[in-house]
Design a protein around this motif. Structure first.
Motif, PDB file in Angstrom:
ATOM      1  N   VAL A  13       1.550  -8.659  -0.168  1.00  0.00           N
ATOM      2  CA  VAL A  13       0.309  -9.076  -0.820  1.00  0.00           C
ATOM      3  C   VAL A  13       0.578  -9.366  -2.296  1.00  0.00           C
ATOM      4  O   VAL A  13       0.148 -10.395  -2.831  1.00  0.00           O
ATOM      5  CB  VAL A  13      -0.794  -8.004  -0.658  1.00  0.00           C
ATOM      6  CG1 VAL A  13      -2.032  -8.402  -1.445  1.00  0.00           C
ATOM      7  CG2 VAL A  13      -1.138  -7.816   0.804  1.00  0.00           C
ATOM      8  N   CYS A  14       1.312  -8.468  -2.948  1.00  0.00           N
ATOM      9  CA  CYS A  14       1.620  -8.676  -4.373  1.00  0.00           C
ATOM     10  C   CYS A  14       2.491  -9.914  -4.565  1.00  0.00           C
ATOM     11  O   CYS A  14       2.287 -10.705  -5.495  1.00  0.00           O
ATOM     12  CB  CYS A  14       2.338  -7.457  -4.940  1.00  0.00           C
ATOM     13  SG  CYS A  14       1.293  -6.000  -5.052  1.00  0.00           S
ATOM     14  N   LEU A  22       0.970 -13.219  -5.020  1.00  0.00           N
ATOM     15  CA  LEU A  22       0.432 -13.565  -6.351  1.00  0.00           C
ATOM     16  C   LEU A  22       1.542 -13.968  -7.314  1.00  0.00           C
ATOM     17  O   LEU A  22       1.269 -14.421  -8.428  1.00  0.00           O
ATOM     18  CB  LEU A  22      -0.307 -12.369  -6.950  1.00  0.00           C
ATOM     19  CG  LEU A  22      -1.551 -11.880  -6.224  1.00  0.00           C
ATOM     20  CD1 LEU A  22      -2.125 -10.671  -6.938  1.00  0.00           C
ATOM     21  CD2 LEU A  22      -2.577 -12.990  -6.135  1.00  0.00           C
ATOM     22  N   GLY A  32      -3.763 -12.790   3.242  1.00  0.00           N
ATOM     23  CA  GLY A  32      -5.107 -12.246   3.125  1.00  0.00           C
ATOM     24  C   GLY A  32      -5.692 -12.289   1.734  1.00  0.00           C
ATOM     25  O   GLY A  32      -6.679 -11.614   1.437  1.00  0.00           O
ATOM     26  N   ILE A  33      -5.082 -13.109   0.862  1.00  0.00           N
ATOM     27  CA  ILE A  33      -5.595 -13.252  -0.499  1.00  0.00           C
ATOM     28  C   ILE A  33      -6.750 -14.251  -0.530  1.00  0.00           C
ATOM     29  O   ILE A  33      -7.706 -14.089  -1.270  1.00  0.00           O
ATOM     30  CB  ILE A  33      -4.473 -13.782  -1.432  1.00  0.00           C
ATOM     31  CG1 ILE A  33      -3.297 -12.828  -1.475  1.00  0.00           C
ATOM     32  CG2 ILE A  33      -5.011 -14.073  -2.832  1.00  0.00           C
ATOM     33  CD1 ILE A  33      -3.565 -11.589  -2.233  1.00  0.00           C
ATOM     34  N   SER A  56     -11.638 -11.518  -1.507  1.00  0.00           N
ATOM     35  CA  SER A  56     -12.315 -10.312  -1.967  1.00  0.00           C
ATOM     36  C   SER A  56     -12.423 -10.308  -3.484  1.00  0.00           C
ATOM     37  O   SER A  56     -11.559 -10.840  -4.192  1.00  0.00           O
ATOM     38  CB  SER A  56     -11.524  -9.090  -1.500  1.00  0.00           C
ATOM     39  OG  SER A  56     -11.819  -7.966  -2.306  1.00  0.00           O
ATOM     40  N   LYS A 108     -11.902  -7.871  -5.079  1.00  0.00           N
ATOM     41  CA  LYS A 108     -10.807  -7.004  -5.529  1.00  0.00           C
ATOM     42  C   LYS A 108      -9.577  -7.802  -5.947  1.00  0.00           C
ATOM     43  O   LYS A 108      -8.826  -7.375  -6.821  1.00  0.00           O
ATOM     44  CB  LYS A 108     -10.448  -6.005  -4.430  1.00  0.00           C
ATOM     45  CG  LYS A 108     -11.533  -4.988  -4.219  1.00  0.00           C
ATOM     46  CD  LYS A 108     -11.219  -3.994  -3.120  1.00  0.00           C
ATOM     47  CE  LYS A 108     -12.382  -3.013  -2.979  1.00  0.00           C
ATOM     48  NZ  LYS A 108     -12.190  -2.067  -1.877  1.00  0.00           N
ATOM     49  N   VAL A 109      -9.370  -8.927  -5.299  1.00  0.00           N
ATOM     50  CA  VAL A 109      -8.240  -9.784  -5.688  1.00  0.00           C
ATOM     51  C   VAL A 109      -8.422 -10.235  -7.132  1.00  0.00           C
ATOM     52  O   VAL A 109      -7.492 -10.154  -7.952  1.00  0.00           O
ATOM     53  CB  VAL A 109      -8.138 -11.013  -4.766  1.00  0.00           C
ATOM     54  CG1 VAL A 109      -7.072 -11.974  -5.277  1.00  0.00           C
ATOM     55  CG2 VAL A 109      -7.841 -10.596  -3.339  1.00  0.00           C
ATOM     56  N   LYS A 126     -10.229  -8.816  -9.433  1.00  0.00           N
ATOM     57  CA  LYS A 126     -10.128  -7.676 -10.349  1.00  0.00           C
ATOM     58  C   LYS A 126      -8.676  -7.277 -10.579  1.00  0.00           C
ATOM     59  O   LYS A 126      -8.264  -7.015 -11.715  1.00  0.00           O
ATOM     60  CB  LYS A 126     -10.896  -6.475  -9.777  1.00  0.00           C
ATOM     61  CG  LYS A 126     -12.403  -6.579  -9.970  1.00  0.00           C
ATOM     62  CD  LYS A 126     -13.095  -5.306  -9.448  1.00  0.00           C
ATOM     63  CE  LYS A 126     -14.606  -5.476  -9.462  1.00  0.00           C
ATOM     64  NZ  LYS A 126     -15.289  -4.425  -8.672  1.00  0.00           N
ATOM     65  N   ALA A 127      -7.908  -7.217  -9.489  1.00  0.00           N
ATOM     66  CA  ALA A 127      -6.497  -6.828  -9.615  1.00  0.00           C
ATOM     67  C   ALA A 127      -5.764  -7.832 -10.493  1.00  0.00           C
ATOM     68  O   ALA A 127      -4.969  -7.466 -11.358  1.00  0.00           O
ATOM     69  CB  ALA A 127      -5.847  -6.748  -8.239  1.00  0.00           C
ATOM     70  N   CYS A 128      -6.071  -9.101 -10.258  1.00  0.00           N
ATOM     71  CA  CYS A 128      -5.408 -10.159 -11.015  1.00  0.00           C
ATOM     72  C   CYS A 128      -5.753 -10.055 -12.498  1.00  0.00           C
ATOM     73  O   CYS A 128      -4.883 -10.216 -13.365  1.00  0.00           O
ATOM     74  CB  CYS A 128      -5.828 -11.501 -10.451  1.00  0.00           C
ATOM     75  SG  CYS A 128      -4.465 -12.634 -10.299  1.00  0.00           S
ATOM     76  N   LEU A 163      -6.576  -7.352 -14.102  1.00  0.00           N
ATOM     77  CA  LEU A 163      -5.870  -6.188 -14.661  1.00  0.00           C
ATOM     78  C   LEU A 163      -4.419  -6.540 -14.994  1.00  0.00           C
ATOM     79  O   LEU A 163      -3.901  -6.167 -16.052  1.00  0.00           O
ATOM     80  CB  LEU A 163      -5.897  -5.021 -13.665  1.00  0.00           C
ATOM     81  CG  LEU A 163      -7.199  -4.233 -13.594  1.00  0.00           C
ATOM     82  CD1 LEU A 163      -7.183  -3.273 -12.416  1.00  0.00           C
ATOM     83  CD2 LEU A 163      -7.399  -3.450 -14.894  1.00  0.00           C
ATOM     84  N   MET A 164      -3.773  -7.268 -14.105  1.00  0.00           N
ATOM     85  CA  MET A 164      -2.385  -7.657 -14.362  1.00  0.00           C
ATOM     86  C   MET A 164      -2.311  -8.576 -15.578  1.00  0.00           C
ATOM     87  O   MET A 164      -1.381  -8.497 -16.377  1.00  0.00           O
ATOM     88  CB  MET A 164      -1.785  -8.353 -13.144  1.00  0.00           C
ATOM     89  CG  MET A 164      -1.706  -7.515 -11.892  1.00  0.00           C
ATOM     90  SD  MET A 164      -0.994  -5.878 -12.146  1.00  0.00           S
ATOM     91  CE  MET A 164       0.704  -6.292 -12.421  1.00  0.00           C
TER      92      MET A 164
END
Lengths: 109, 109
Positions: A13-14, A17, A61-62, A78, A80-81, A83-85, A87-88
DNA sequence: TTAATAGTTTACAAAACTATAAACAAATAA
DNA sequence: TTATTTGTTTATAGTTTTGTAAACTATTAA
Protein backbone atom coordinates in the motif's frame (compact mmCIF):
# COMPACT_ATOMS: atom_id res chain seq x y z
CA UNK A 1 -2.87 -13.89 8.75
CA UNK A 2 0.80 -13.81 9.77
CA UNK A 3 2.58 -10.60 10.73
CA UNK A 4 4.93 -11.13 7.83
CA UNK A 5 2.02 -11.13 5.39
CA UNK A 6 0.59 -7.99 6.98
CA UNK A 7 3.95 -6.24 6.63
CA UNK A 8 4.06 -7.22 2.96
CA UNK A 9 0.58 -5.95 2.21
CA UNK A 10 1.13 -2.82 4.25
CA UNK A 11 4.35 -2.15 2.34
CA UNK A 12 2.50 -2.69 -0.93
CA UNK A 13 0.00 0.00 0.00
CA UNK A 14 2.80 2.41 0.91
CA UNK A 15 4.72 1.50 -2.23
CA UNK A 16 1.68 2.44 -4.27
CA UNK A 17 2.23 6.03 -3.07
CA UNK A 18 5.93 5.97 -3.83
CA UNK A 19 6.06 7.63 -7.23
CA UNK A 20 5.98 11.34 -8.12
CA UNK A 21 3.20 10.96 -10.68
CA UNK A 22 1.10 8.96 -8.27
CA UNK A 23 1.55 11.60 -5.58
CA UNK A 24 0.47 14.21 -8.12
CA UNK A 25 -2.61 12.14 -8.91
CA UNK A 26 -3.46 11.79 -5.20
CA UNK A 27 -3.19 15.57 -4.96
CA UNK A 28 -5.56 16.00 -7.91
CA UNK A 29 -8.08 13.65 -6.35
CA UNK A 30 -8.04 15.30 -2.92
CA UNK A 31 -10.88 17.57 -3.80
CA UNK A 32 -13.05 15.36 -5.95
CA UNK A 33 -13.32 12.46 -8.35
CA UNK A 34 -11.68 13.07 -11.71
CA UNK A 35 -11.99 11.37 -15.05
CA UNK A 36 -9.09 9.83 -16.93
CA UNK A 37 -8.84 12.50 -19.60
CA UNK A 38 -8.78 15.31 -17.02
CA UNK A 39 -5.95 13.63 -15.15
CA UNK A 40 -4.24 13.06 -18.47
CA UNK A 41 -4.47 16.74 -19.36
CA UNK A 42 -3.35 17.82 -15.93
CA UNK A 43 -0.31 15.57 -15.75
CA UNK A 44 0.73 15.51 -19.39
CA UNK A 45 2.07 11.95 -19.44
CA UNK A 46 1.36 9.22 -22.00
CA UNK A 47 -2.07 7.70 -21.63
CA UNK A 48 -0.66 4.19 -21.40
CA UNK A 49 1.66 5.28 -18.64
CA UNK A 50 -1.15 7.03 -16.77
CA UNK A 51 -3.37 4.00 -17.06
CA UNK A 52 -0.62 1.82 -15.58
CA UNK A 53 -0.09 4.10 -12.61
CA UNK A 54 -3.81 4.38 -11.95
CA UNK A 55 -3.98 0.61 -12.15
CA UNK A 56 -1.22 0.21 -9.55
CA UNK A 57 -3.09 2.39 -7.08
CA UNK A 58 -6.45 0.79 -7.80
CA UNK A 59 -5.09 -2.73 -7.32
CA UNK A 60 -3.59 -1.78 -3.97
CA UNK A 61 -6.86 -0.26 -2.81
CA UNK A 62 -5.74 3.37 -2.86
CA UNK A 63 -8.19 4.39 -5.57
CA UNK A 64 -11.71 3.48 -6.58
CA UNK A 65 -12.70 3.49 -10.21
CA UNK A 66 -15.97 3.48 -12.08
CA UNK A 67 -16.90 3.62 -15.72
CA UNK A 68 -19.53 5.93 -17.14
CA UNK A 69 -19.99 5.62 -20.87
CA UNK A 70 -16.68 6.21 -22.54
CA UNK A 71 -15.12 7.79 -19.49
CA UNK A 72 -13.35 6.24 -16.51
CA UNK A 73 -13.59 8.07 -13.21
CA UNK A 74 -11.11 7.77 -10.37
CA UNK A 75 -11.33 8.77 -6.73
CA UNK A 76 -9.58 8.14 -3.43
CA UNK A 77 -10.82 4.95 -1.78
CA UNK A 78 -10.80 6.55 1.64
CA UNK A 79 -10.42 9.79 3.47
CA UNK A 80 -7.58 8.04 5.28
CA UNK A 81 -5.46 7.93 2.15
CA UNK A 82 -5.66 11.69 1.89
CA UNK A 83 -4.86 12.12 5.58
CA UNK A 84 -1.89 9.75 5.49
CA UNK A 85 -0.57 11.47 2.41
CA UNK A 86 -0.91 14.87 4.05
CA UNK A 87 1.00 13.66 7.10
CA UNK A 88 3.84 12.40 4.93
CA UNK A 89 3.90 15.75 3.16
CA UNK A 90 4.21 17.45 6.52
CA UNK A 91 7.06 15.16 7.53
CA UNK A 92 8.80 16.12 4.29
CA UNK A 93 8.24 19.85 4.76
CA UNK A 94 9.45 19.73 8.35
CA UNK A 95 12.61 17.95 7.25
CA UNK A 96 13.19 20.54 4.55
CA UNK A 97 12.80 23.33 7.11
CA UNK A 98 15.21 21.55 9.42
CA UNK A 99 17.78 21.37 6.63
CA UNK A 100 17.29 25.06 5.89
CA UNK A 101 17.96 25.88 9.52
CA UNK A 102 21.19 23.90 9.50
CA UNK A 103 22.32 25.59 6.30
CA UNK A 104 21.49 28.98 7.76
CA UNK A 105 23.55 28.29 10.86
CA UNK A 106 26.49 27.15 8.76
CA UNK A 107 26.38 30.36 6.76
CA UNK A 108 26.52 32.42 9.94
CA UNK A 109 29.82 30.94 11.12
CA UNK B 1 10.52 24.90 -5.09
CA UNK B 2 8.52 23.55 -8.02
CA UNK B 3 5.53 21.28 -7.55
CA UNK B 4 7.34 18.63 -9.52
CA UNK B 5 10.21 18.66 -7.04
CA UNK B 6 7.79 18.47 -4.13
CA UNK B 7 6.08 15.46 -5.71
CA UNK B 8 9.45 13.77 -6.12
CA UNK B 9 10.52 14.36 -2.52
CA UNK B 10 7.10 13.41 -1.22
CA UNK B 11 7.22 10.19 -3.23
CA UNK B 12 10.68 9.49 -1.86
CA UNK B 13 9.36 9.70 1.70
CA UNK B 14 6.49 7.35 0.86
CA UNK B 15 8.80 5.01 -0.99
CA UNK B 16 10.95 4.78 2.12
CA UNK B 17 7.97 3.03 3.78
CA UNK B 18 7.42 0.69 0.86
CA UNK B 19 9.22 -2.42 2.01
CA UNK B 20 8.02 -5.15 4.40
CA UNK B 21 11.14 -5.04 6.56
CA UNK B 22 10.94 -1.26 6.82
CA UNK B 23 7.30 -1.48 7.89
CA UNK B 24 8.31 -4.03 10.51
CA UNK B 25 10.99 -1.66 11.75
CA UNK B 26 8.52 1.22 11.96
CA UNK B 27 6.27 -1.05 14.00
CA UNK B 28 9.15 -1.86 16.35
CA UNK B 29 9.95 1.81 16.81
CA UNK B 30 6.35 2.86 17.54
CA UNK B 31 6.80 2.42 21.24
CA UNK B 32 10.33 3.59 21.78
CA UNK B 33 13.81 4.02 20.40
CA UNK B 34 15.66 0.77 19.72
CA UNK B 35 19.29 -0.07 19.17
CA UNK B 36 20.64 -1.78 16.09
CA UNK B 37 21.28 -5.15 17.70
CA UNK B 38 17.77 -5.30 19.16
CA UNK B 39 16.24 -4.61 15.76
CA UNK B 40 18.61 -7.17 14.31
CA UNK B 41 17.48 -9.82 16.79
CA UNK B 42 13.84 -8.96 16.31
CA UNK B 43 13.88 -9.07 12.51
CA UNK B 44 16.46 -11.78 11.93
CA UNK B 45 17.91 -10.36 8.71
CA UNK B 46 21.57 -9.89 7.79
CA UNK B 47 23.19 -6.99 9.57
CA UNK B 48 24.36 -5.44 6.32
CA UNK B 49 20.86 -5.63 4.94
CA UNK B 50 19.38 -4.11 8.09
CA UNK B 51 21.90 -1.31 8.03
CA UNK B 52 20.99 -0.50 4.43
CA UNK B 53 17.27 -0.36 5.17
CA UNK B 54 17.80 1.80 8.24
CA UNK B 55 19.97 4.06 6.12
CA UNK B 56 17.24 4.46 3.49
CA UNK B 57 14.75 5.60 6.10
CA UNK B 58 17.21 7.86 7.86
CA UNK B 59 18.22 9.57 4.62
CA UNK B 60 14.59 10.24 3.76
CA UNK B 61 13.93 11.74 7.18
CA UNK B 62 11.74 8.92 8.50
CA UNK B 63 14.16 7.93 11.25
CA UNK B 64 16.57 9.68 13.55
CA UNK B 65 19.76 7.98 14.62
CA UNK B 66 22.32 8.56 17.33
CA UNK B 67 25.43 6.74 18.38
CA UNK B 68 26.21 5.85 21.98
CA UNK B 69 29.48 4.03 22.43
CA UNK B 70 29.41 0.93 20.26
CA UNK B 71 25.68 1.00 19.79
CA UNK B 72 23.53 2.84 17.25
CA UNK B 73 20.07 3.87 18.30
CA UNK B 74 17.15 4.49 15.95
CA UNK B 75 13.82 6.20 16.46
CA UNK B 76 10.96 7.67 14.45
CA UNK B 77 11.72 11.23 13.38
CA UNK B 78 8.17 12.35 14.10
CA UNK B 79 4.91 11.28 15.63
CA UNK B 80 3.48 11.97 12.18
CA UNK B 81 5.34 9.05 10.66
CA UNK B 82 3.67 6.71 13.13
CA UNK B 83 0.26 8.27 12.47
CA UNK B 84 0.60 8.11 8.69
CA UNK B 85 1.73 4.53 8.90
CA UNK B 86 -1.22 3.63 11.11
CA UNK B 87 -3.64 5.23 8.65
CA UNK B 88 -2.17 3.21 5.79
CA UNK B 89 -2.52 0.08 7.89
CA UNK B 90 -6.17 0.92 8.43
CA UNK B 91 -6.69 1.45 4.71
CA UNK B 92 -5.18 -1.99 4.15
CA UNK B 93 -7.30 -3.68 6.81
CA UNK B 94 -10.47 -2.06 5.52
CA UNK B 95 -9.69 -3.27 2.03
CA UNK B 96 -9.08 -6.78 3.31
CA UNK B 97 -12.42 -6.73 5.12
CA UNK B 98 -14.12 -5.49 1.98
CA UNK B 99 -12.64 -8.39 0.04
CA UNK B 100 -13.80 -10.83 2.70
CA UNK B 101 -17.33 -9.47 2.40
CA UNK B 102 -17.33 -9.96 -1.34
CA UNK B 103 -16.03 -13.50 -1.01
CA UNK B 104 -18.68 -14.25 1.59
CA UNK B 105 -21.43 -13.00 -0.68
CA UNK B 106 -20.14 -15.08 -3.57
CA UNK B 107 -20.17 -18.21 -1.41
CA UNK B 108 -23.81 -17.62 -0.49
CA UNK B 109 -25.05 -17.70 -4.09
C1' DT C 1 -21.85 -1.49 -40.36
C1' DT C 2 -17.76 1.37 -40.24
C1' DA C 3 -15.11 4.92 -38.08
C1' DA C 4 -13.72 7.46 -34.14
C1' DT C 5 -12.96 8.13 -29.31
C1' DA C 6 -11.38 6.71 -24.65
C1' DG C 7 -8.89 3.65 -22.07
C1' DT C 8 -6.49 -0.76 -21.17
C1' DT C 9 -3.18 -4.35 -21.88
C1' DT C 10 1.06 -6.27 -23.55
C1' DA C 11 6.04 -6.35 -24.87
C1' DC C 12 10.35 -4.85 -23.96
C1' DA C 13 14.55 -2.21 -22.83
C1' DA C 14 16.43 0.92 -19.27
C1' DA C 15 16.61 2.21 -14.61
C1' DA C 16 16.02 1.42 -9.73
C1' DC C 17 15.83 -1.73 -5.88
C1' DT C 18 17.22 -5.70 -3.08
C1' DA C 19 19.89 -9.44 -0.69
C1' DT C 20 24.22 -11.39 -0.09
C1' DA C 21 29.05 -11.36 0.77
C1' DA C 22 33.25 -9.10 1.61
C1' DA C 23 35.84 -5.19 3.01
C1' DC C 24 35.99 -1.50 6.04
C1' DA C 25 35.73 1.80 10.30
C1' DA C 26 35.10 2.95 15.15
C1' DA C 27 34.81 1.87 19.86
C1' DT C 28 35.98 -1.14 23.59
C1' DA C 29 38.59 -5.10 25.81
C1' DA C 30 42.60 -7.80 26.63
C1' DT D 1 49.30 -2.67 20.88
C1' DT D 2 46.29 -6.38 19.08
C1' DA D 3 41.84 -8.53 19.05
C1' DT D 4 36.86 -8.21 19.37
C1' DT D 5 32.51 -6.27 18.98
C1' DT D 6 29.27 -3.37 16.51
C1' DG D 7 27.83 -1.48 12.75
C1' DT D 8 28.63 0.71 7.88
C1' DT D 9 29.98 0.73 3.12
C1' DT D 10 30.87 -1.29 -1.29
C1' DA D 11 30.39 -4.62 -5.11
C1' DT D 12 27.49 -7.45 -7.60
C1' DA D 13 24.01 -10.40 -9.42
C1' DG D 14 19.08 -11.02 -9.60
C1' DT D 15 14.55 -8.93 -9.35
C1' DT D 16 11.17 -5.34 -9.79
C1' DT D 17 9.61 -1.07 -11.58
C1' DT D 18 9.21 2.19 -15.16
C1' DG D 19 8.32 4.62 -19.70
C1' DT D 20 7.44 3.99 -24.47
C1' DA D 21 5.18 2.05 -28.34
C1' DA D 22 1.99 -0.99 -30.35
C1' DA D 23 -1.98 -3.86 -30.12
C1' DC D 24 -6.30 -4.31 -28.27
C1' DT D 25 -11.29 -3.56 -26.24
C1' DA D 26 -15.50 -1.08 -25.43
C1' DT D 27 -18.46 2.67 -26.23
C1' DT D 28 -20.47 6.17 -29.11
C1' DA D 29 -21.12 8.56 -33.68
C1' DA D 30 -21.86 8.58 -38.53
Amino acid sequence: MTDKKIFELHADVCKALGHPLRIEIIDLLQEKEQCFSDILNETGVLKSNLSQHLSVMTKKGILKTRRDGQSSYFSLSSEKVAKACLLMREVLLENLQEQQKILHKLNKT
